[in-house]
Write an enzyme that holds these catalytic residues in place. Structure first.
Site, PDB file in Angstrom:
ATOM      1  CG  HIS A 135      -1.862   1.108   1.344  1.00 16.61           C
ATOM      2  ND1 HIS A 135      -3.204   0.989   1.041  1.00 16.61           N
ATOM      3  CD2 HIS A 135      -1.688   2.396   1.712  1.00 16.61           C
ATOM      4  CE1 HIS A 135      -3.796   2.149   1.219  1.00 16.61           C
ATOM      5  NE2 HIS A 135      -2.891   3.033   1.619  1.00 16.61           N
ATOM      6  CD  GLU A 136       1.323   3.755   3.681  1.00 15.39           C
ATOM      7  OE1 GLU A 136       1.536   4.800   3.042  1.00 15.39           O
ATOM      8  OE2 GLU A 136       0.266   3.573   4.329  1.00 15.39           O
ATOM      9  CG  HIS A 165       0.098   6.132  -0.777  1.00 17.52           C
ATOM     10  ND1 HIS A 165      -0.991   6.635  -1.424  1.00 17.52           N
ATOM     11  CD2 HIS A 165      -0.389   5.523   0.339  1.00 17.52           C
ATOM     12  CE1 HIS A 165      -2.090   6.330  -0.747  1.00 17.52           C
ATOM     13  NE2 HIS A 165      -1.762   5.648   0.325  1.00 17.52           N
ATOM     14  CG  HIS A 187       0.454   8.148  -7.610  1.00 14.37           C
ATOM     15  ND1 HIS A 187      -0.810   8.287  -7.102  1.00 14.37           N
ATOM     16  CD2 HIS A 187       0.463   8.845  -8.770  1.00 14.37           C
ATOM     17  CE1 HIS A 187      -1.536   9.031  -7.932  1.00 14.37           C
ATOM     18  NE2 HIS A 187      -0.788   9.391  -8.945  1.00 14.37           N
TER      19      HIS A 187
END
Ligand SMILES: [Zn+2]
Length: 593
Positions: free
Chosen positions: A384-385, A388, A391
């Site tokens: 998940h992190e 981020h 991105h």
């Protein structure tokens, strides 16, 4: 564990921002000297001149980039060990400096709004303003909703008062709630918001019932005051939408992020017409968990016991890289690079901030905070992190500074894409039936909490605002009735709709940031469509996804998503997500003995 005892390779490296604290001090003093008292007003009244406007924008970027570096360095050190007074104070100092300097730029947007349309359009077409073109387009489009200078001054002066409703709710929800004691795991325990979640997940059935009833009673005791706060907040929205000449409160809120209201309508329509899947899920829970009666306080009990994948960090990270193989070698190489270049702070230590996040700045690279424990959830947190982080990294690499930041509307997509890809990979490679069930349960929980529940909230907000816009008074009876009906629609007949659930709206802090929560639902829907395309179409879909990752905030978020092949102005991605939920549910059933 103390931070000094953690191996260097598992700690992030803030020296990529400044080589030392001394270098930070020196730069801080320089920025204060150069810009602390700088007279930005020299640009006032001159922004219609190309040369001055370009100079002003460039200066704003320069100042902002230098402040960002100061801020992040202090922030990382502060979060590494919050007991260190030195970083607490440098963190506060730079935060103060940022608000002081940015306040002095506050004349820029209003002055640009005042410019004649031809002048603005001229700038927008001018290649020298390429980096600022979207910002200028937004200002031009916003002109219709800006009032005269005197009216704007009045609105600005009243904004503090208008925020009061949210503050009232925060106070009621925390200081004044007076939660009593209740039994948890056999012991008398002081209730709190955090423990409420624990009790509803892991308490015995009588305990869950007790917590649910006492928790809601605390809100019922305050319901008249909470109704006034919420109704005031909605009236505030109606006031702004009226004076700013928007069609509705929803249109005004969505315009804040440049999102077409059709997206909101598609979401609610698609979810509402697929609620039978949610009902099927509720029936499945009742069956699997062996409930004679299923109540609202049973909804958080895990469907299956979690099967933990226990791995040391290095192996967990390799597993994430392996799981994200569909994103291609470039993506995997970036993941490896991030770990080796020490973007990540892995372990828990005394004084470290809890939780997990990714924080990036344009001129360096993203940093990721973890508190890694050997659990399945924490493996998903890595994916998940890093979603981020990459991105942010790709956007900063591709876009000019002024277009690099992506909006909240897009913020949870890359992180969810990674989670879903990893989940599918783990599922396909595992032979362990318990683990497979546990993974599907994780996925279905994502749908329940992030997609269905947030859409239910989004629908409630729409109803409440429509009532107020039609001049109807918002009473506790009308709000309860609307919420209770939605609850029945969403959960169906397989559950007892305990009367207290009608009051759930009263405890949701997000309702004071109107029309916000739908973004959680559109985020997961977009991610599911992207994953589907990547897994079926391969390379071309991956290329499109990279374009999305590299787009930052270069234009409106719905257009950016179209580059990844997701068109939220149509029903297709919403329906695809609903089908994915149904497929997951049916797959889960095949695993039952
Ligand atoms: Zn996130």
């Amino acid at each position: 564990m103390e931070r000094k005892d953690i191996p260097q390779g598992l700690k992030w490296n803030p020296t990529d921002i400044f080589p030392s604290d001394e270098a930070w001090d020196e730069e801080y003093k320089k920025v204060v000297a150069e810009y602390g008292e700088y007279d930005f007003d020299v640009f006032k009244g001159k922004l219609s001149q190309k040369k001055d406007l370009l100079e002003c924008f460039t200066l704003m970027d320069t100042v902002s980039r230098r402040l960002e570096k100061l801020y992040l360095y202090a922030h990382l050190h502060h979060d590494s060990d919050m007991r260190v007074a030195k970083y607490t104070s440098s963190y506060a100092m730079v935060a103060g400096l940022i608000s002081k300097i940015f306040a002095r730029f506050s004349f820029v947007d209003p002055e640009l709004t005042e410019l004649p349309d031809e002048v603005l359009q001229g700038f927008i077409k001018d290649p020298d303003f390429a980096a600022y073109e979207y910002r200028l387009r937004r200002i031009a489009a916003g002109k219709a909703h800006v009032l005269s200078e005197a009216e704007e001054t009045l609105l600005a002066l009243s904004s503090d008062v208008m925020r009061g409703f949210q503050e009232v709710h925060t106070m009621l929800n925390n200081a004044n709630l007076n939660l009593p004691k209740a039994t948890l795991h056999g012991e008398e325990t002081q209730m709190s918001h955090g423990l409420y979640g624990v009790a509803l997940r892991s308490g015995a059935v009588e305990e869950r019932k007790e917590w649910f009833e006492k928790y809601y009673q605390a809100y019922i005791n305050l319901i008249d005051t909470i109704t006034s706060a919420y109704s005031g907040n909605v009236k505030k929205d109606v006031f702004y939408k009226t004076v700013r000449k928007y069609e509705s409160c929803k249109a005004m809120a969505l315009d804040g992020e440049d999102v077409d209201p059709i997206v909101y309508e598609n979401l609610i329509e698609a979810v509402h017409s697929s609620l039978s899947y949610m009902h099927e899920y509720i029936a499945l829970r009742k069956e699997v968990l062996g409930f004679e009666e299923q109540h609202m306080y049973d909804i958080n009990v895990p469907l299956v016991e979690n099967t933990e994948i226990k791995l040391p960090f290095a192996e967990a990270y390799e597993l994430v890289i392996e799981g994200l193989a569909p994103l291609g070698k470039d993506y995997q190489d970036l993941l490896r690079h991030g770990k080796e270049a020490r973007w990540i702070d892995v372990c828990e230590n005394e004084g470290k901030r809890c939780g997990a996040y990714s924080a990036g700045i344009y001129d360096v690279h993203p940093y990721v905070l973890l508190n890694y424990q050997e659990t399945t959830n924490d493996i998903f947190t890595i994916a998940h992190e890093m979603g981020h982080a990459l991105h942010t990294y790709k956007s900063a690499e591709t876009q000019p500074y002024a277009k690099a930041d992506y909006t909240i509307f897009l913020a949870e997509i890359a992180s969810t894409v990674n989670e879903v890809l990893l989940l599918k990979h783990l599922y396909n490679k595992s032979e362990d039936k318990q683990l497979k069930k546990s993974l599907l349960n994780y996925y279905m929980d994502m749908f329940r909490a992030t997609l269905f529940r947030q859409t239910q909230f989004a629908e409630f907000e729409q109803i409440a605002h429509a009532k107020a816009e039609a001049g109807e008074a918002l009473t506790k009876e009308s709000l309860n009735e609307a919420y209770y009906q939605l609850n029945k629609d969403y959960y169906g007949d397989g559950i007892v709709h305990d009367e207290q659930i009608a009051y759930e709206w009263a405890r949701i802090p997000h309702f004071y940031s109107s029309f916000y929560v739908y973004k959680y639902a559109t985020g997961i829907i977009s991610a599911i469509s992207i994953v589907k395309r990547i897994l079926t179409e391969g390379e071309p879909a991956v290329q499109d996804y990279f374009t999305f990752l590299s787009s930052g905030g270069c234009t409106d978020p719905v257009s950016i998503l179209k580059k990844a092949g997701v068109d939220l102005t149509t029903k297709a991605p919403f329906e695809a997500a609903m089908k994915e939920f149904a497929d997951t549910l049916h797959e889960f059933k095949t695993l039952l003995d």
